[in-house]
Scaffold this motif. Structure first.
Motif, PDB file in Angstrom:
ATOM      1  N   PHE A  15       0.830  -1.211   0.000  1.00  0.00           N
ATOM      2  CA  PHE A  15       0.000   0.000   0.000  1.00  0.00           C
ATOM      3  C   PHE A  15       0.861   1.256   0.000  1.00  0.00           C
ATOM      4  O   PHE A  15       0.606   2.199  -0.752  1.00  0.00           O
ATOM      5  N   ILE A  16       1.906   1.282   0.849  1.00  0.00           N
ATOM      6  CA  ILE A  16       2.790   2.445   0.917  1.00  0.00           C
ATOM      7  C   ILE A  16       3.516   2.643  -0.402  1.00  0.00           C
ATOM      8  O   ILE A  16       3.664   3.760  -0.893  1.00  0.00           O
ATOM      9  N   LEU A  17       3.955   1.536  -1.004  1.00  0.00           N
ATOM     10  CA  LEU A  17       4.657   1.608  -2.277  1.00  0.00           C
ATOM     11  C   LEU A  17       3.740   2.173  -3.359  1.00  0.00           C
ATOM     12  O   LEU A  17       4.135   3.035  -4.147  1.00  0.00           O
ATOM     13  N   PHE A 218      -2.042  -1.585 -11.076  1.00  0.00           N
ATOM     14  CA  PHE A 218      -1.049  -1.531 -10.015  1.00  0.00           C
ATOM     15  C   PHE A 218       0.242  -2.233 -10.438  1.00  0.00           C
ATOM     16  O   PHE A 218       1.345  -1.717 -10.219  1.00  0.00           O
ATOM     17  N   VAL A 219       0.118  -3.404 -11.026  1.00  0.00           N
ATOM     18  CA  VAL A 219       1.308  -4.156 -11.449  1.00  0.00           C
ATOM     19  C   VAL A 219       2.083  -3.372 -12.499  1.00  0.00           C
ATOM     20  O   VAL A 219       3.320  -3.272 -12.441  1.00  0.00           O
ATOM     21  N   LEU A 224       6.757  -0.037 -13.955  1.00  0.00           N
ATOM     22  CA  LEU A 224       7.251   1.227 -14.486  1.00  0.00           C
ATOM     23  C   LEU A 224       8.148   1.922 -13.468  1.00  0.00           C
ATOM     24  O   LEU A 224       9.211   2.450 -13.808  1.00  0.00           O
ATOM     25  N   TRP A 225       7.724   1.898 -12.214  1.00  0.00           N
ATOM     26  CA  TRP A 225       8.509   2.530 -11.143  1.00  0.00           C
ATOM     27  C   TRP A 225       9.867   1.849 -10.974  1.00  0.00           C
ATOM     28  O   TRP A 225      10.899   2.498 -10.832  1.00  0.00           O
ATOM     29  N   LEU A 226       9.852   0.519 -10.995  1.00  0.00           N
ATOM     30  CA  LEU A 226      11.096  -0.231 -10.845  1.00  0.00           C
ATOM     31  C   LEU A 226      12.036   0.036 -12.018  1.00  0.00           C
ATOM     32  O   LEU A 226      13.253   0.170 -11.835  1.00  0.00           O
ATOM     33  N   LYS A 231      16.997   2.724 -14.133  1.00  0.00           N
ATOM     34  CA  LYS A 231      17.629   3.676 -15.030  1.00  0.00           C
ATOM     35  C   LYS A 231      18.347   4.778 -14.254  1.00  0.00           C
ATOM     36  O   LYS A 231      19.440   5.223 -14.625  1.00  0.00           O
ATOM     37  N   ALA A 232      17.720   5.225 -13.163  1.00  0.00           N
ATOM     38  CA  ALA A 232      18.320   6.275 -12.351  1.00  0.00           C
ATOM     39  C   ALA A 232      19.614   5.799 -11.707  1.00  0.00           C
ATOM     40  O   ALA A 232      20.614   6.540 -11.623  1.00  0.00           O
TER      41      ALA A 232
END
Length: 235
Positions: A15-17, A218-219, A224-226, A231-232
């Motif tokens: 949930f926090i993620l 959500f998945v 996308l976030w990962l 990349k960062a």
């Protein structure tokens, strides 16, 4: 060594993620003003104008060429729009003001107005146009149409669904007709019906339909976030 007590609950972690991803995406998305139509031309609503008098009587707030009123939710919406004397030559998109009760487009050299310009304007009850223009939906879509001081006044929008000889026959048996702007209508399913042509009886299976969709969203957001984090780090 004991485990479990000092670890973050997996459901809470997810949930926090998700919340972090949601807030990050909100911050990165461009913030577009929902009232750009109010700044379509310079100046502001004048006190003595039709929109100005309407705004005062409804205790509205003037913002550029708009009169804003509060909804029950506390959010402001456009209840009046004055685009008179704005050097307009065409009218095609005023959807930001679809909840307006009064709109003034007079003193403009408008030669082209989209047939769907006022589609969805079901609350519009007072429309002021240049004298050479016809009321949208035709005179039969209004209680009163008159020419006054070089302006065409369209007053009291009629419910298209209740006009004699114009009752829409395209709504299926379990759907009801509703007004959707001058000359327009929309069909919506009657209570306890849903689906294609409103033929399915019973409550819409919200959980079964939206549950998998929400999980998929959500998945994808998590992936996308990962990817962005990898990349960062690579940089």
């Amino acid at each position: 060594m004991k485990t479990g007590h000092n670890q973050l609950n997996p459901a809470l972690f997810v949930f926090i993620l998700y919340l972090c991803i949601y807030r990050s995406r909100q911050q990165n998305e461009p913030q577009v003003s929902p009232k750009m139509v109010c700044q379509q031309c310079s100046g502001a609503v004048l006190n003595g104008s039709s929109v100005g008098e309407f705004c005062s009587s409804f205790a509205g707030r003037v913002a550029g060429r708009c009169c804003l009123g509060n909804e029950t939710s506390g959010r402001e919406r456009i209840i009046g729009l004055d685009l008179s004397n704005c050097s307009l030559t065409h009218v095609d998109n005023l959807q930001e003001a679809s909840a307006a009760f009064i709109i003034d487009l007079s003193i403009n050299s408008i030669f082209n107005m989209s047939d769907a310009a006022f589609q969805g304007f079901s609350k519009l009850s007072h429309l002021i146009l240049p004298a050479h223009m016809a009321c949208p939906g035709g005179n039969s879509s209004w209680e009163k149409v008159e020419l006054k001081e070089g302006k065409r006044l369209c007053k009291g929008q009629r419910n298209t669904c209740k006009q004699p000889g114009r009752t829409p026959a395209n709504c299926p048996g379990y759907a009801r007709c509703g007004p959707y702007g001058p000359g327009f209508f929309e069909c919506s399913c009657a209570d306890n019906y849903h689906g294609y042509k409103c033929l399915r009886e019973g409550q819409f299976p919200t959980l079964q339909v939206l549950g998998p969709l929400g999980a998929s969203t959500f998945v994808l957001s998590l992936l996308l976030w990962l990817t962005q984090r990898r990349k960062a780090k690579a940089l």
